[in-house]
Write an enzyme that holds these catalytic residues in place. Structure first.
Site, PDB file in Angstrom:
ATOM      1  N   HIS A   1      -1.733  -2.783   8.386  1.00 12.62           N
ATOM      2  CA  HIS A   1      -1.894  -4.239   8.441  1.00 12.62           C
ATOM      3  C   HIS A   1      -0.836  -4.766   9.416  1.00 12.62           C
ATOM      4  O   HIS A   1       0.233  -4.169   9.547  1.00 12.62           O
ATOM      5  CB  HIS A   1      -1.637  -4.768   7.020  1.00 12.62           C
TER       6      HIS A   1
ATOM      7  N   ASP B   1       4.154   0.214   2.368  1.00 12.27           N
ATOM      8  CA  ASP B   1       3.465  -1.058   2.182  1.00 12.27           C
ATOM      9  C   ASP B   1       2.497  -0.870   1.019  1.00 12.27           C
ATOM     10  O   ASP B   1       1.445  -0.260   1.163  1.00 12.27           O
ATOM     11  CB  ASP B   1       2.727  -1.415   3.485  1.00 12.27           C
TER      12      ASP B   1
ATOM     13  N   GLN C   1      -1.847  -3.022  -1.143  1.00 11.03           N
ATOM     14  CA  GLN C   1      -3.125  -2.618  -1.750  1.00 11.03           C
ATOM     15  C   GLN C   1      -2.925  -1.486  -2.760  1.00 11.03           C
ATOM     16  O   GLN C   1      -3.892  -1.043  -3.386  1.00 11.03           O
ATOM     17  CB  GLN C   1      -4.122  -2.150  -0.674  1.00 11.03           C
TER      18      GLN C   1
ATOM     19  N   LYS D   1      -2.128 -10.311  -5.031  1.00  9.45           N
ATOM     20  CA  LYS D   1      -3.187  -9.295  -4.939  1.00  9.45           C
ATOM     21  C   LYS D   1      -3.329  -8.510  -6.238  1.00  9.45           C
ATOM     22  O   LYS D   1      -4.069  -7.538  -6.321  1.00  9.45           O
ATOM     23  CB  LYS D   1      -2.894  -8.336  -3.785  1.00  9.45           C
TER      24      LYS D   1
ATOM     25  N   CYS E   1      -6.574  -8.491   9.889  1.00  6.13           N
ATOM     26  CA  CYS E   1      -5.162  -8.331  10.272  1.00  6.13           C
ATOM     27  C   CYS E   1      -4.826  -6.871  10.542  1.00  6.13           C
ATOM     28  O   CYS E   1      -3.764  -6.366  10.139  1.00  6.13           O
ATOM     29  CB  CYS E   1      -4.219  -8.869   9.197  1.00  6.13           C
TER      30      CYS E   1
HETATM   31  N1  PMP Z   1      -0.358  -4.980   3.866  1.00  8.38           N
HETATM   32  C1  PMP Z   1      -1.599  -4.785   3.457  1.00  8.38           C
HETATM   33  C2  PMP Z   1      -2.149  -3.404   3.400  1.00  8.38           C
HETATM   34  C3  PMP Z   1      -2.384  -5.875   3.063  1.00  8.38           C
HETATM   35  O1  PMP Z   1      -3.634  -5.684   2.651  1.00  8.38           O
HETATM   36  C4  PMP Z   1      -1.837  -7.177   3.133  1.00  8.38           C
HETATM   37  C5  PMP Z   1      -2.654  -8.392   2.745  1.00  8.38           C
HETATM   38  N2  PMP Z   1      -3.939  -8.410   3.300  1.00  8.38           N
HETATM   39  C6  PMP Z   1      -0.524  -7.323   3.547  1.00  8.38           C
HETATM   40  C7  PMP Z   1       0.184  -6.208   3.905  1.00  8.38           C
HETATM   41  C8  PMP Z   1       0.134  -8.649   3.608  1.00  8.38           C
HETATM   42  O2  PMP Z   1       0.248  -9.217   2.353  1.00  8.38           O
HETATM   43  P1  PMP Z   1       0.769 -10.698   2.188  1.00  8.38           P
HETATM   44  O3  PMP Z   1      -0.158 -11.557   2.998  1.00  8.38           O
HETATM   45  O4  PMP Z   1       0.670 -10.968   0.735  1.00  8.38           O
HETATM   46  O5  PMP Z   1       2.149 -10.736   2.720  1.00  8.38           O
END
Ligand code: PMP
Length: 411
Positions: free
Chosen positions: A123, A200, A203, A226, A366
Site C-alpha cells: 500500500h 504493515d 489487513q 479496519k 492505493c
Molecule cells: N496498509 C494496508 C495494507 C492497507 O490496506 C491500508 C488501508 N487501505 C493502509 C496500509 C493504510 O491504512 P490507514 O488508511 O488506516 O492508515
C-alpha cells in the site's frame, strides 16, 4: 440455505440494517473500513457521556478515569498482539501515521548507503514514508516482486536481502490481492542479515491471529477502523529496546520530561511518541472492538471469511468475463478479491453494483506499483468480514450479470 453464522453476526451491526438504493445493503468494502458493532458504539458513547476529560493532565476524577480508560485500552492491545510490555504499544491515528513515525524516527538508525527493502505488493502507506527516508539519508529503496500468482517467494527475499539491508518492511496481507505473506519465515531471514523488520498489519490484525513475539517482528502497525473500531485510532508496536533508541516523531505537550528555553528531555515510553491530546474515545472503541473479536475468535472469523471467499472465487472463476487479480487458490490468502470484468471499467462496475445496494471498491487501491507491475489500470474489489453472508455473495454475483447487460454484453 441461509448463512447462519454471517446472519447471526450481522445483527450486532446496526448500520447494516438499511436500504441503499431501495435494496438491503451489502457491505463488501471491509478492506477499506469496517462497520461497528453495538458494543463499540456503546463504549464510545458511554465514554463521552460519563468520562470525557483530558488524560494525564490534572488530578481531578474525570481526568484520572480518562487516563485509566486510555491505559486499559493500551493493555488490551498489548494482549491482543501478545506484546511483552505495555510501553511497546504506541497509539497513533492509523497505520499510515505509525509507518510515518517509524520512517522519520528510524533516520537515527541508518547510514548513507544502507538499503530499505519493501515489496511491489505494498500500500502507498508502506512505500512513501520509505521513499522519503531514502531520499533524506541517501539510501537505496529496493523491491521484492511477486510471481504470477501474486505471491512473493522466499527465494526472491533471499535474493534481495544483502548485508546492507537495514530495514525490511512488508505487509502481512495485501489489500489488493489478498496475498498473505509468510511473515515469520521472512522475519527470520531478514534478521539473519541484521535488518530491522517492520510489518504493515493493516489487513493482518483484523483477520489473522497475530502474535508479534512469535512472529518476532521488530515493529508492527495497524488501524482500528479496519477491525470494527473507530477511525482515527491506530497502533504502532515496537520492541522496547528499539523504540528507546528512536527519537520522537511529533513534539509538544504530553511527551516531555523537562522543557527549558533551548532544549528539552522526553518522557519515557510510550508517551515519548504520543505528543498532544490523544484520541481516548478511539482507544476505548478499539478496546471494545478487540473484546468483541476475541469473544467470537479470530480463527472462527477467518474460517467464515475463507468460506465466503472460496464460494465467491469458485463461481467467479466459472464466468469467462471475469479476470481475477490475486491468488486463485485459498492457500495463504484472505477474504479480498480484486477483479475486472472484460471491457468494463471498474468505476462503472462499482457504480452499477451500488445501484443494487452493494458496496464494493474500485480503483488502484492505493497500490499503484502493484497495479503497474501486473499491467492493471484499476480493479473492482470485494472484501469480506464476519457479518457478510453467502446470500450476499449470491446477490453480488447476480449484479455482475446486470453490469454486463447494462453494457450490452450477453451473459
Ligand atoms: N496498509 C494496508 C495494507 C492497507 O490496506 C491500508 C488501508 N487501505 C493502509 C496500509 C493504510 O491504512 P490507514 O488508511 O488506516 O492508515
Amino acid at each position: 440455505k441461509k448463512d447462519k453464522l454471517g446472519n447471526k453476526y450481522k445483527k450486532d451491526f446496526p448500520i447494516l440494517n438499511q436500504q441503499i438504493n431501495g435494496k438491503s445493503l451489502v457491505y463488501f468494502d471491509n478492506a477499506a473500513t469496517t462497520q461497528k458493532p453495538e458494543v463499540v458504539l456503546d463504549a464510545v458513547d458511554n465514554y463521552n457521556r460519563t468520562i470525557n476529560a483530558n488524560p494525564h493532565r490534572g488530578a481531578h476524577t474525570l481526568s484520572v478515569r480518562s487516563t485509566e480508560a486510555y491505559e486499559n485500552a493500551r493493555a488490551k492491545v498489548k494482549d491482543f498482539i501478545n506484546a511483552e510490555k505495555v510501553e511497546e504499544i504506541i497509539f497513533t491515528r492509523n497505520t499510515t501515521e505509525s509507518l510515518n513515525l517509524l520512517a522519520n524516527s528510524m533516520e537515527a538508525l541508518v547510514e548513507e548507503g544502507d538499503e530499505i527493502l519493501i515489496s511491489a505488493l505494498e500500500h502507498h502507506s508502506n512505500i512513501l514514508p520509505w521513499q522519503q527516508l531514502a531520499e533524506r539519508k541517501n539510501l537505496k529503496l529496493k523491491y521484492l516482486y511477486p510471481d504470477q500468482n501474486y505471491r512473493i517467494s522466499m527465494a526472491e527475499l533471499k535474493d534481495k536481502l544483502t548485508d546492507k539491508t537495514r530495514i525490511f518492511s512488508i505487509s502481512q496481507m495485501s489489500n489488493v490481492s489478498g496475498t498473505i505473506n509468510p511473515i515469520k519465515e521472512m522475519a527470520e531471514l531478514a534478521h539473519q542479515k541484521n535488518a530491522l523488520v517492520v510489518v504493515d498489519g493493516a489487513q493482518g490484525a483484523p483477520h489473522l491471529k497475530t502474535d508479534v513475539r512469535d512472529l518476532n517482528v521488530d515493529f508492527y502497525a495497524f488501524s482500528g477502523h479496519k477491525m470494527l473500531g473507530p477511525m482515527g485510532i491506530g497502533v504502532l508496536y515496537g520492541k522496547k529496546d528499539l523504540l528507546e533508541k528512536l527519537p520522537p516523531f511529533l513534539r509538544g505537550g504530553g511527551m516531555i520530561e523537562y522543557v527549558n528555553e533551548q532544549d528539552s528531555t522526553y518522557a519515557p515510553l510510550p508517551e515519548k511518541f504520543e505528543a498532544g491530546t490523544p484520541n481516548v474515545e478511539g482507544a476505548v472503541g478499539l478496546q471494545a472492538a478487540i473484546e468483541y473479536l476475541e469473544e467470537i475468535g479470530l480463527d472462527k472469523i477467518k474460517e467464515h471469511e475463507l468460506e465466503l471467499t472460496k464460494y465467491a472465487l469458485e463461481k467467479m472463476k466459472q464466468l469467462d468475463f471475469v479476470e481475477i487479480a490475486g491468488p486463485l487458490d485459498l492457500e495463504d490468502r484472505g477474504g479480498i478479491i480484486s477483479f475486472n470484468l472484460k471491457d468494463i471499467h471498474s468505476h462503472d462496475l462499482a457504480t452499477i453494483v451500488d445501484s443494487e445496494g452493494i458496496a464494493i471498491r474500485s480503483g488502484h487501491h492505493c497500490a499503484q506499483p502493484l497495479m503497474k507491475f501486473y499491467g492493471l489500470n484499476s480493479t473492482g474489489r470485494v472484501s469480506f468480514y464476519l457479518y457478510n453472508t453467502k446470500e450476499e455473495v449470491d446477490r453480488f454475483l447476480e449484479s455482475l450479470e446486470k453490469v454486463r447487460e447494462v453494457f450490452g454484453y450477453g451473459s
